[in-house]
Design a protein around this motif. Structure first.
Motif, mmCIF file in Angstrom:
data_model
loop_
_atom_site.group_PDB
_atom_site.id
_atom_site.type_symbol
_atom_site.label_atom_id
_atom_site.label_comp_id
_atom_site.label_asym_id
_atom_site.label_seq_id
_atom_site.Cartn_x
_atom_site.Cartn_y
_atom_site.Cartn_z
ATOM 1 N N TYR A 237 41.683 46.759 45.362
ATOM 2 C CA TYR A 237 40.604 46.627 46.882
ATOM 3 C C TYR A 237 39.802 45.556 46.921
ATOM 4 C CZ TYR A 237 37.664 48.417 50.433
ATOM 5 O OH TYR A 237 37.012 49.098 51.680
ATOM 6 N N GLY A 238 39.084 45.553 45.327
ATOM 7 C CA GLY A 238 37.857 44.072 45.537
ATOM 8 C C GLY A 238 38.365 42.237 45.331
ATOM 9 N N ILE B 226 37.595 39.842 48.696
ATOM 10 C CA ILE B 226 37.641 38.774 48.527
ATOM 11 C C ILE B 226 37.386 38.030 49.028
ATOM 12 C CG2 ILE B 226 37.004 37.600 46.878
ATOM 13 C CD1 ILE B 226 35.371 39.205 45.259
ATOM 14 N N ARG B 227 39.691 37.790 48.880
ATOM 15 C CA ARG B 227 40.711 37.204 49.668
ATOM 16 C C ARG B 227 40.073 37.199 51.470
ATOM 17 N NH1 ARG B 227 44.645 39.707 45.329
ATOM 18 N NH2 ARG B 227 44.464 38.006 43.860
ATOM 19 N N GLU B 228 40.156 38.442 52.331
ATOM 20 C CA GLU B 228 39.316 38.246 53.181
ATOM 21 C C GLU B 228 38.686 37.793 53.234
ATOM 22 O OE1 GLU B 228 39.879 42.423 53.967
ATOM 23 O OE2 GLU B 228 41.867 42.760 53.199
ATOM 24 N N LEU C 216 30.412 45.985 49.086
ATOM 25 C CA LEU C 216 31.337 46.146 48.145
ATOM 26 C C LEU C 216 31.807 46.457 47.179
ATOM 27 C CD1 LEU C 216 34.135 45.009 48.084
ATOM 28 C CD2 LEU C 216 33.951 43.066 46.544
ATOM 29 N N ILE C 217 30.221 46.291 46.314
ATOM 30 C CA ILE C 217 30.467 47.684 45.106
ATOM 31 C C ILE C 217 30.178 49.030 45.423
ATOM 32 C CG2 ILE C 217 28.506 48.365 43.247
ATOM 33 C CD1 ILE C 217 27.482 45.259 43.082
ATOM 34 N N ASP D 61 35.986 35.693 42.149
ATOM 35 C CA ASP D 61 35.251 35.013 43.454
ATOM 36 C C ASP D 61 35.633 34.023 43.515
ATOM 37 O OD1 ASP D 61 34.435 35.705 45.752
ATOM 38 O OD2 ASP D 61 32.424 35.830 44.984
ATOM 39 N N SER D 62 34.547 33.557 41.864
ATOM 40 C CA SER D 62 33.735 31.759 41.785
ATOM 41 C C SER D 62 35.603 30.785 41.910
ATOM 42 C CB SER D 62 33.795 32.009 40.987
ATOM 43 O OG SER D 62 33.924 32.058 39.310
#
Length: 390
Positions: A119-120, A124-126, A134-135, A236-237
């Motif tokens: 899900y996370g 992030i890709r979206e 998000l957390i 994410d980075s």
């Protein structure tokens, strides 16, 4: 480096007792992190190791199986830290709507971990930033079923919790009072996205992990979510191309040092010692993941060669085998749907794969049989078996 001010204490009442709850100073540490030559070298080694791990996504033809299995193996390891007994096989069987060999709640917690990670990553890709929203959403997925569903999934706590001890008065550590949680988490979110900070991503992820564990913002699931955040931040980075780096096994095997270093950060502000430990964890875990991936790739290649030498039936047997290179556990219905072969042909092929000792039937039943890619499972289970010996 020792720091004079690491946070403040607030007296709060819990279960009729007065306790000192710790409120950590916001990140970054003051004074700033001392990047010594030794720490810089540890960081560079960790970065190289992560780079080698990233190379697997382009070097391995069977990368999808590695990703599929590694996410699930981490789910098992991370959940074991919280006390579940589920195995990798239990999880994979449950994903087929089968019956695992441990209490269903154990498997549910592990399955929730997989879902929360996915899900996370999807969000992030979206384009959704790594944020408090998000957390909380990931936490809701993590606890939506099983033992944690009564612990306010997706909501920051409104009551005091504590870590260790039988009651608040003899707790090892008492996190911030509930009315300070949102403030602490808000400052953590600002740190994550502060464009003025020039800290390397690995250093930043290490700091965020400790701060999250110190705030302990939820009633349950803090440990699992805190470990998930490391991988999520690296993905994410862009430093990590796929979620292949997980530190749960290292943290568990070296858990006494892990807890000591977290305590030292809170009491003396010794972030540098924690960073040295964290970077070692990244380096060794990345190298182990690369070794495991190469073992899996060799095993698949060797098994393909063995199947290719079986004569006229090799083509259909190989087609059936390829299903196990995408999914470690399968039944005949899944293979029929994937290959378009008849049930009789699939069953004959599964029998041949069993005789070659490539797959094994794991239920012992005459009907509704489930097959496991045994040789590959052995490679993946090496770390899980090592974990149980500790």
């Amino acid at each position: 480096m020792k720091r004079e001010h690491t946070g403040d204490y607030e007296i709060t009442a819990v279960a009729g007792e007065q306790v000192k709850a710790f409120i950590p100073s916001p990140l970054p540490p003051v004074p700033g992190i001392d990047i010594s030559p030794e720490l810089q070298q540890s960081h560079d080694q960790a970065l190289i190791a992560v780079g080698e791990l990233n190379s697997l996504t382009s070097l391995l033809p069977d990368y999808s199986l590695l990703l599929y299995s590694y996410v699930r193996k981490e789910a098992v390891l991370s959940s074991r830290i919280e006390g579940t007994q589920s195995s990798l096989s239990d999880l994979l069987v449950s994903e087929m709507d089968g019956i695992p060999g441990v209490p269903l709640e154990d498997v549910t917690e592990v399955s929730n971990y997989v879902a929360a990670m996915q899900y996370g990553l999807d969000k992030i890709r979206e384009g959704l930033p790594l944020s408090l929203r998000l957390i909380r959403e990931m936490h809701e997925v993590l606890l939506r079923k099983g033992r944690g569903e009564g612990k306010n999934p997706g909501e920051f706590r409104t009551s005091q919790n504590w870590i260790g001890g039988t009651r608040p008065g003899n707790a090892v550590f008492v996190p911030p009072p509930p009315h300070r949680v949102m403030e602490c988490m808000g400052k953590l979110e600002l740190f994550i996205h502060d464009p003025a900070l020039l800290l390397p991503v690995l250093i930043k992820a290490a700091l965020v992990h400790v701060q999250f564990e110190t705030i302990h913002p939820f009633l349950d699931g803090n440990g699992r979510l805190g470990r998930l955040l490391i991988t999520l931040m690296l993905c994410d980075s862009g430093i990590l191309k796929a979620p292949l780096l997980y530190l749960s096994l290292f943290f568990k095997v070296h858990r006494q040092e892990y807890y000591r270093l977290l305590s030292d950060v809170r009491s003396t502000g010794d972030w540098e010692a924690w960073l040295s430990y964290f970077l070692e964890a990244v380096t060794l875990t990345s190298r182990q993941a690369v070794t495991t991936a190469r073992q899996i790739a060799r095993q698949i290649s060797d098994d393909r060669k063995i199947i290719g030498q079986t004569g006229r039936s090799s083509a259909t047997t190989l087609l059936i085998f390829e299903c196990f290179t995408r999914k470690l556990i399968a039944d005949s219905k899944y293979i029929v749907a994937e290959t378009g072969l008849s049930p009789a042909t699939v069953n004959s092929g599964l029998t041949r794969l069993q005789k070659l000792h490539i797959v094994s039937e794991i239920t012992g039943k005459k009907r509704d049989k489930i097959y496991s890619y045994a040789r590959c499972m052995e490679v993946l289970n090496q770390e899980l078996e090592y974990d149980t010996k500790e």
